[in-house]
Design an enzyme around this catalytic site. Sequence first.
Site, PDB file in Angstrom:
ATOM      1  N   HIS A   9       0.818  -1.409   0.170  1.00  0.00           N
ATOM      2  CA  HIS A   9       0.139  -0.103   0.011  1.00  0.00           C
ATOM      3  C   HIS A   9       0.916   1.331   0.029  1.00  0.00           C
ATOM      4  O   HIS A   9       2.099   1.238   0.227  1.00  0.00           O
ATOM      5  CB  HIS A   9      -1.035  -0.057   1.348  1.00  0.00           C
ATOM      6  CG  HIS A   9      -0.270   0.203   2.579  1.00  0.00           C
ATOM      7  ND1 HIS A   9       0.279   1.191   3.031  1.00  0.00           N
ATOM      8  CD2 HIS A   9       0.245  -0.984   3.441  1.00  0.00           C
ATOM      9  CE1 HIS A   9       0.876   0.854   4.103  1.00  0.00           C
ATOM     10  NE2 HIS A   9       0.709  -0.367   4.312  1.00  0.00           N
ATOM     11  N   GLU A  84      -3.434  -7.124   7.226  1.00  0.00           N
ATOM     12  CA  GLU A  84      -2.183  -7.043   8.008  1.00  0.00           C
ATOM     13  C   GLU A  84      -2.260  -7.903   9.384  1.00  0.00           C
ATOM     14  O   GLU A  84      -3.328  -8.171   9.754  1.00  0.00           O
ATOM     15  CB  GLU A  84      -1.565  -5.765   8.212  1.00  0.00           C
ATOM     16  CG  GLU A  84      -0.360  -5.592   9.110  1.00  0.00           C
ATOM     17  CD  GLU A  84       0.902  -6.138   8.140  1.00  0.00           C
ATOM     18  OE1 GLU A  84       0.963  -7.396   8.059  1.00  0.00           O
ATOM     19  OE2 GLU A  84       1.785  -5.273   7.897  1.00  0.00           O
TER      20      GLU A  84
END
Length: 192
Positions: A9, A84
Amino acid sequence: MGCVYFVRHGQTVWNVENKICGATDIALTSLGHRQAIETGKKILAEGIRADEILASPLIRAAETARHISEVTGIPVRLEPRLKEQNFGKWESTARDGLEFRKAKEDFCCRYQGGESMLHLAQRVYNLLDELREEADRKTYILVAHNGIARVVQSYFFEMTNAEYAAFGVANCAVLRYDFGLECGKSGKANRN
């Protein structure tokens, strides 16, 4: 033999502040949004073709994937297994803190309310096994996090614990992994 691409990201405020984001839902900075758009342009310019973008549902990855999709036209689907790792009590603490680095050496540790590296690897490896089965028919771009990048790297390459802990990719880096006959031995990663 097929392949999968991995994109971390774009930049977040906690990246700038050197804090552990983990499962905490932290938004992109304005630079992070620009990085994601530029990554979409890079994917087009390099002729990378994919059937679908699979993205972590956390906003920093989902927004990065959305920008890439808008530029490339590749559809996006949220994939919860790309979320995550939950670092429990360590979330929002310094990424380079000595106590955290020591805790990361224990792959079975759940960080007091978090998720162990072994559980993380199980869910990501399961996803990669599924994608490997489709690799002759479909190509995917995975948009996720640095912790997921370590697991993906370890799926394709033998790594020591120290190499695993030290591995990381820059925000919006694009990596290519080729599925070989035996994962862990014949996989290949290329930075695009």
